[in-house]
Every structure is written in structure tokens, then in C-alpha cells.
Design an enzyme around this catalytic site. Structure first.
Site, PDB file in Angstrom:
ATOM      1  N   LYS A  73      82.783 -64.928   7.664  1.00  0.00           N
ATOM      2  CA  LYS A  73      82.991 -66.216   8.335  1.00  0.00           C
ATOM      3  C   LYS A  73      84.127 -66.990   7.669  1.00  0.00           C
ATOM      4  O   LYS A  73      84.088 -67.247   6.475  1.00  0.00           O
ATOM      5  CB  LYS A  73      81.716 -67.057   8.289  1.00  0.00           C
ATOM      6  CG  LYS A  73      81.870 -68.449   8.898  1.00  0.00           C
ATOM      7  CD  LYS A  73      80.681 -69.327   8.564  1.00  0.00           C
ATOM      8  CE  LYS A  73      80.886 -70.753   9.036  1.00  0.00           C
ATOM      9  NZ  LYS A  73      82.032 -71.428   8.401  1.00  0.00           N
ATOM     10  N   LEU A 108      75.780 -70.956   7.842  1.00  0.00           N
ATOM     11  CA  LEU A 108      76.695 -71.452   6.821  1.00  0.00           C
ATOM     12  C   LEU A 108      77.357 -72.708   7.375  1.00  0.00           C
ATOM     13  O   LEU A 108      77.676 -72.777   8.564  1.00  0.00           O
ATOM     14  CB  LEU A 108      77.769 -70.412   6.473  1.00  0.00           C
ATOM     15  CG  LEU A 108      77.317 -69.148   5.732  1.00  0.00           C
ATOM     16  CD1 LEU A 108      78.495 -68.187   5.575  1.00  0.00           C
ATOM     17  CD2 LEU A 108      76.723 -69.483   4.376  1.00  0.00           C
ATOM     18  N   ASP A 109      77.560 -73.708   6.521  1.00  0.00           N
ATOM     19  CA  ASP A 109      78.244 -74.921   6.950  1.00  0.00           C
ATOM     20  C   ASP A 109      79.629 -74.591   7.494  1.00  0.00           C
ATOM     21  O   ASP A 109      80.223 -73.569   7.137  1.00  0.00           O
ATOM     22  CB  ASP A 109      78.401 -75.903   5.785  1.00  0.00           C
ATOM     23  CG  ASP A 109      77.064 -76.388   5.248  1.00  0.00           C
ATOM     24  OD1 ASP A 109      76.083 -76.344   6.010  1.00  0.00           O
ATOM     25  OD2 ASP A 109      77.017 -76.805   4.077  1.00  0.00           O
ATOM     26  N   ALA A 110      80.155 -75.497   8.303  1.00  0.00           N
ATOM     27  CA  ALA A 110      81.495 -75.294   8.862  1.00  0.00           C
ATOM     28  C   ALA A 110      82.531 -75.112   7.759  1.00  0.00           C
ATOM     29  O   ALA A 110      83.466 -74.317   7.890  1.00  0.00           O
ATOM     30  CB  ALA A 110      81.876 -76.465   9.759  1.00  0.00           C
ATOM     31  N   THR A 112      82.025 -73.833   4.820  1.00  0.00           N
ATOM     32  CA  THR A 112      81.667 -72.722   3.931  1.00  0.00           C
ATOM     33  C   THR A 112      82.112 -71.406   4.562  1.00  0.00           C
ATOM     34  O   THR A 112      81.948 -71.199   5.759  1.00  0.00           O
ATOM     35  CB  THR A 112      80.153 -72.687   3.686  1.00  0.00           C
ATOM     36  OG1 THR A 112      79.735 -73.920   3.098  1.00  0.00           O
ATOM     37  CG2 THR A 112      79.774 -71.542   2.758  1.00  0.00           C
TER      38      THR A 112
END
Length: 312
Positions: A73, A108-110, A112
Site C-alpha cells: 500500500k 492501514l491509515d491513509a 501509512t
């Protein structure tokens, strides 16, 4: 072969088994036009299953092959299937599949980046995410602030956050200078922004966060940002054994260890890189440069593997 309805729907990614049981009890699930009952069994995929009136995928075990993808990601992508503002999501680049869908193992956070697993088996996803399983997640984190030995001890011992006690299973220093420091940290649950909040509790700010491991599945250093690779049968069964699910006997992959297979795998990696580049060019053309997050060439992360090996 027949299976209980709640088990089939949970594996298809429509919720945990308890959530599905609640939906059935509430009369929100039907099979062939008849409101379903808790404990009802599905015989085959010819049955039409609906949740809140919408047809959903539902296959019994014999018809399903558990597949798992490892996805790199990039920063800026959202962990959602659809974004009303049209922003990139982690599902945009995944391969299309028939009769099933990809289910993300956690989020996962944007801001991260790193390893995000996807599977076609919702039961596997739910078990891997559940706190009771204590599956390790390892992150490479860069923090800004004064980091003392006492602060590190606090993070390993545990600190009280707004949603309860949290701690790092392991903290290993990986370098830095001035007020910028890099660490490998390990947690065994997936609370929202947990790594960031732990460091914030010690008056340190996370400036970069990247997941490099989930269980014993590492982020492959050959994988480009926005690229994916499918896990082989051995890796899939490692994850299934980890959460006490019976092993799979089949896989969609057919890669041996001979030279031909290695060449095929290298060609596949190059194909993924080209697909990622084409995707970015299409997005850039359709949305314009102003709407695109900054892109960086992926760094070689062989050093990350070496640093991790030192403390394992």
C-alpha cells in the site's frame, strides 16, 4: 456438502460469524425468498441469498479456494471499497476475480504505507484481525522528538490510551540523527492509529510509518509500491494454521522452484510494475496533477530485512 449459513456468509466477507448470526436473528437474511433461520444450512451455490434485500455471494466450502494477496500500500490510498470523493483506494489495483471478492485483513491509515493482506476467505480475515489471536504486526516508524530509554521502557511496559492499555511487544532502534529517530516496533493487535498514539503518549510525533510484517509474512523487497503478489499454498496454510483453520489443498498458483518458474516470477514482477505505472498515468490524466499525492520511487529495503533479522 452443506454448511451453516452464518459460516458461509462470514467466509464471504459479509461480517464476523457473530455479526451474521445477529443479522439472521433480526430477519435481515433470506434464502430463496424465505427468511433464514439461525443454523440453516446451504447445500450448494444455486441458492439465492440476500442481506437486506441485496443478493450476496455465498459458496459452500468445496467451491471455495482460499487465496491471499500481499499488497504494498502506498501513502495516500484509502482502505475502503468506494470513496464518494473519488480518491484512490487499496482495491483499485487488485486483480479481478469471479464469484468472490477480496477482503482486507485489517486497515492501514491513509498516511501509512506497507504490507496489507487480502483474502477471499472472510473467516480467515476475521480471525487474523481478532485481538484474541495476538498476531504480530511489525512497523518501521520514524519519529520526531526526544526519545529516552525511559520512554522506550514505558512503551514496552504499557501506557493507558483512551481505549485502554496498549504496548509494544518489541522496540528496536534502527538509526537516526538529531531529533529524528527510526525504530522497528511490534504490536499484536490492530487498534485504530495505535502505533501513532503510543508514540504521541511519549510526546513524540510519527512522521513516517510503514508496515513490514504481518505474522511471519514479510513485505517483499521486490514488490513495488502499489504492486501485489499472491501467496503460495505453504504461506496460505501458515496463516490458516496460525488461527486454527483447516489447511487448504488447492491453490491458484502453480510455481515450482525450478529455473523456469523463477523466470516466470521475474516476468510477473515486471508486469506488475508496468501495470502500476500505467494505472498512475491514467489517474494523472483523468484527475490532473493537483489531485495526485506525491509519488516517490520505491527504495531498496534489503537493509530493513537485515535490521529485522538482528532482533528476531
Amino acid at each position: 456438502m452443506s454448511e451453516k449459513l452464518q459460516k458461509v456468509l462470514a467466509r464471504a466477507g459479509h461480517g464476523s460469524r457473530r455479526e451474521i448470526e445477529s443479522l439472521i436473528k433480526s430477519g435481515r437474511v433470506s434464502v430463496n425468498g424465505v427468511v433464514a433461520k439461525l443454523g440453516e444450512r446451504l447445500e450448494d451455490e444455486s441458492s439465492v441469498v440476500r442481506i437486506d434485500g441485496h443478493i450476496v455471494s455465498a459458496k459452500v466450502q468445496e467451491e471455495v479456494i482460499c487465496r491471499v494477496l500481499a499488497y504494498y500500500k502506498p501513502e495516500g490510498e484509502l482502505c475502503t471499497r468506494h470513496d464518494p470523493e473519488g480518491r484512490r483506494t487499496v482495491f483499485d489495483r487488485l486483480p479481478k476475480i469471479r464469484g468472490s471478492r477480496w477482503i482486507s485483513v485489517g486497515r492501514l491509515d491513509a498516511n501509512t504505507s506497507g504490507l496489507l493482506l487480502f483474502t477471499t476467505d472472510g473467516e480467515l480475515a476475521n480471525r487474523l484481525m481478532h485481538p484474541s489471536r495476538q498476531v504480530e504486526r511489525e512497523y518501521l516508524v520514524r519519529v520526531f522528538g526526544e526519545v529516552t530509554e525511559q520512554k522506550v521502557r514505558n512503551l514496552v511496559k504499557g501506557v493507558e490510551l483512551e481505549d485502554g492499555l496498549a504496548r509494544f511487544e518489541d522496540v528496536v532502534y534502527a538509526g537516526g540523527e538529531g531529533m529524528n529517530h527510526t525504530f522497528y516496533v511490534v504490536i499484536n493487535e490492530g487498534r485504530n492509529r495505535e502505533v501513532r498514539r503510543l508514540w504521541e503518549s511519549q510526546e513524540c510525533t510519527v512522521s513516517r510509518l510503514k508496515r513490514v510484517r504481518y505474522g511471519d509474512i514479510f513485505l517483499d523487497k521486490k514488490l513495488p509500491r502499489g504492486g501485489w503478489m499472491e501467496l503460495d499454498l505453504k504461506e496460505v496454510n501458515y496463516l490458516r494454521e496460525l488461527v486454527e483453520l483447516r489447511p487448504e489443498k488447492e491453490t491458484m498458483l502453480d510455481l515450482s522452484k525450478d529455473n523456469t518458474s523463477r523466470k516466470r516470477e521475474r516476468a510477473r514482477s515486471q508486469k506488475i510494475r508496468r501495470a502500476v505505472k500505467r494505472h498512475e498515468e491514467r489517474v494523472s490524466t483523468s484527475k490532473g496533477r493537483s489531485n495526485n499525492p506525491a509519488r516517490r520511487k520505491p527504495k531498496k529495503n534489503a537493509g530493513e530485512q537485515g535490521a529485522r533479522n538482528k532482533h528476531r
